[in-house]
Design a protein around this motif. Structure first.
Motif, mmCIF file in Angstrom:
data_model
loop_
_atom_site.group_PDB
_atom_site.id
_atom_site.type_symbol
_atom_site.label_atom_id
_atom_site.label_comp_id
_atom_site.label_asym_id
_atom_site.label_seq_id
_atom_site.Cartn_x
_atom_site.Cartn_y
_atom_site.Cartn_z
ATOM 1 N N GLN A 66 69.062 40.130 19.094
ATOM 2 C CA GLN A 66 69.523 39.064 17.691
ATOM 3 C C GLN A 66 69.437 38.882 16.762
ATOM 4 O O GLN A 66 71.352 38.677 16.653
ATOM 5 C CB GLN A 66 67.658 39.162 17.154
ATOM 6 C CG GLN A 66 66.360 39.154 17.950
ATOM 7 C CD GLN A 66 66.068 37.907 18.266
ATOM 8 O OE1 GLN A 66 66.568 36.768 17.840
ATOM 9 N NE2 GLN A 66 65.931 37.318 20.080
ATOM 10 N N SER A 67 69.458 38.807 14.802
ATOM 11 C CA SER A 67 71.070 38.678 14.454
ATOM 12 C C SER A 67 71.404 40.189 13.787
ATOM 13 O O SER A 67 72.457 39.542 13.764
ATOM 14 C CB SER A 67 68.858 38.478 12.997
ATOM 15 O OG SER A 67 69.001 37.166 12.650
ATOM 16 N N ASN A 116 70.358 32.889 9.245
ATOM 17 C CA ASN A 116 70.717 31.678 10.974
ATOM 18 C C ASN A 116 70.966 30.636 10.208
ATOM 19 O O ASN A 116 72.401 30.610 11.254
ATOM 20 C CB ASN A 116 69.154 31.251 10.535
ATOM 21 C CG ASN A 116 68.500 32.319 11.395
ATOM 22 O OD1 ASN A 116 68.672 33.481 10.535
ATOM 23 N ND2 ASN A 116 66.769 32.039 11.953
ATOM 24 N N GLU A 160 64.439 30.422 22.615
ATOM 25 C CA GLU A 160 64.951 31.235 21.426
ATOM 26 C C GLU A 160 65.358 29.299 21.130
ATOM 27 O O GLU A 160 64.788 29.067 19.700
ATOM 28 C CB GLU A 160 66.027 31.742 20.738
ATOM 29 C CG GLU A 160 65.806 33.435 20.795
ATOM 30 C CD GLU A 160 65.910 33.459 19.782
ATOM 31 O OE1 GLU A 160 65.672 33.173 18.537
ATOM 32 O OE2 GLU A 160 65.119 34.910 19.403
ATOM 33 N N TYR A 191 73.624 29.202 19.843
ATOM 34 C CA TYR A 191 72.794 30.046 18.580
ATOM 35 C C TYR A 191 71.891 31.058 19.402
ATOM 36 O O TYR A 191 71.567 32.105 19.685
ATOM 37 C CB TYR A 191 72.694 29.920 17.793
ATOM 38 C CG TYR A 191 71.639 31.109 16.490
ATOM 39 C CD1 TYR A 191 72.105 31.933 16.013
ATOM 40 C CD2 TYR A 191 70.581 30.669 16.608
ATOM 41 C CE1 TYR A 191 71.468 33.174 14.924
ATOM 42 C CE2 TYR A 191 69.723 31.277 15.283
ATOM 43 C CZ TYR A 191 70.142 32.499 14.873
ATOM 44 O OH TYR A 191 69.457 33.519 14.468
ATOM 45 N N TYR A 243 69.114 40.831 4.234
ATOM 46 C CA TYR A 243 68.681 39.541 3.420
ATOM 47 C C TYR A 243 67.934 39.884 1.857
ATOM 48 O O TYR A 243 69.274 40.279 1.410
ATOM 49 C CB TYR A 243 67.544 38.674 4.487
ATOM 50 C CG TYR A 243 67.883 38.556 5.713
ATOM 51 C CD1 TYR A 243 68.694 37.653 6.200
ATOM 52 C CD2 TYR A 243 67.187 39.068 7.276
ATOM 53 C CE1 TYR A 243 69.487 37.361 7.944
ATOM 54 C CE2 TYR A 243 67.287 39.161 8.712
ATOM 55 C CZ TYR A 243 68.222 38.151 8.699
ATOM 56 O OH TYR A 243 68.655 37.498 10.121
ATOM 57 N N VAL A 261 64.641 40.814 13.494
ATOM 58 C CA VAL A 261 63.843 40.549 14.570
ATOM 59 C C VAL A 261 63.423 40.673 15.058
ATOM 60 O O VAL A 261 61.719 41.831 15.826
ATOM 61 C CB VAL A 261 63.378 39.427 14.951
ATOM 62 C CG1 VAL A 261 63.278 38.521 12.684
ATOM 63 C CG2 VAL A 261 63.916 38.305 15.347
#
Ligand code: GLU
Length: 308
Positions: A66-67, A116, A160, A191, A243, A261
């Motif tokens: 994920q991120s 994002n 996703e 992505y 963030y 996440v």
């Protein structure tokens, strides 16, 4: 240095046992695969300058990156554009959620590469003719950071892509602003694949260590990106990586990091080590609850705070 503050001897399983009773937080419900993640998973790993990698129980259990992929996407975009990516993206913290539908006012650029919008753009800036080639280049580049061949979870990638409505919205907005050249759907598809790369805590710690060690993977000895790129990426992790919780993170933990996440947090302590903590239940900012508590403990116990 005693066993308590020496990363070569630090008791990672003892830290894990301290974290396990913590029950706060909820798993992400953004895709079925994350909603069904094992909420008892809890792992901590360290990757050290001598190439040694240590982990607690669960250290080789896999999850989608994920991120936590975003710093590495930024690094690859910087490498493939000879630093030109810095003109295409902002590097200021947003104070907003990871998927806020917002671009930099006046320029239409993504605010930074850790949200994002920025990561969708960095995926579009890596070398490759079309989405398949770019996705393949990204997996190869991430594998160099990891020091081993990484795989994509196709179900996660599909979910996703299908369910990432806000990401599609961001891509369309960037198209409208003239910031994104790829089609919105192609950009989101790449992505989505990048977010779906499978790692474990040990792998993520090595990736963090590669940035911490100036772009050289301490396990393979391979130079993955230049020292300048590694420095730029770690600097932006420090200011934007958690963030709208980045300021609080920097005060409490004091180590550049990126949250995600899936509950994974990758940390790069410059010149010292890479670390990863993963546990799926998240707080309201999308940061792993056990991860945040564990990172504070790790930073305090090992003296990692940059301003300590
Ligand atoms: N794949 C997630 C999304 O785009 C990543 C967000 C995160 O890990 O913070 O919504």
């Amino acid at each position: 240095m005693s066993a308590a503050d020496d990363p070569r001897e630090y008791d990672l399983d003892a830290l894990r046992r301290r974290l396990l009773p913590e029950r706060a937080g909820e798993r992400s419900t953004s895709i079925p695969e994350l909603a069904g993640a094992d909420q008892h998973l809890c792992a901590i790993a360290l990757a050290l300058p001598d190439g040694s990698v240590r982990s607690s129980a669960d250290g080789t259990k896999r999850f989608s990156i994920q991120s936590a992929v975003k710093p590495f996407l930024f690094a690859l975009a910087l490498a493939d554009t000879d630093g030109g990516a810095l003109d295409r993206l902002g590097i200021e913290p947003t104070g907003e959620a990871f998927d806020a539908i917002k671009l930099e006012s006046g320029t239409g650029r993504p605010p930074n590469p850790m949200v994002n919008a920025g990561a969708i753009l960095t995926c579009a800036l890596v070398d490759g003719d079309g989405p398949e080639e770019r996705a393949a280049r990204i997996v190869t580049g991430l594998s160099a950071f990891a020091g081993r061949a990484l795989q994509v979870d196709d179900d996660v990638s599909r979910s996703e892509h299908l369910l990432g409505d806000r990401n599609h919205a961001l891509a369309h907005l960037m198209r409208d602003e003239g910031t994104l050249e790829a089609t919105a759907d192609d950009a989101v598809a790449v992505y989505a694949r990048a977010c779906a790369v499978l790692v474990d805590a040990e792998i993520l710690a090595v990736m963090g260590a590669t940035l911490a060690m100036g772009g050289v993977n301490p396990v393979t000895g391979e130079r993955v990106v230049s020292a300048r790129i590694a420095r730029d990426v770690v600097a932006v992790m420090a200011t934007c990586g958690v963030y709208d919780g980045s300021g609080r993170w920097m005060r409490a933990v004091g180590v550049p990091a990126k949250s995600s996440v899936s509950g994974a947090i990758v940390m790069s302590a410059p010149g010292t080590l890479g670390a990863a903590i993963v546990s799926p239940p998240l707080d309201e900012l999308g940061t792993s609850v056990r991860g945040r508590i564990g990172a504070e403990a790790l930073s305090a116990d090992l003296g990692l705070h940059l301003f300590g």
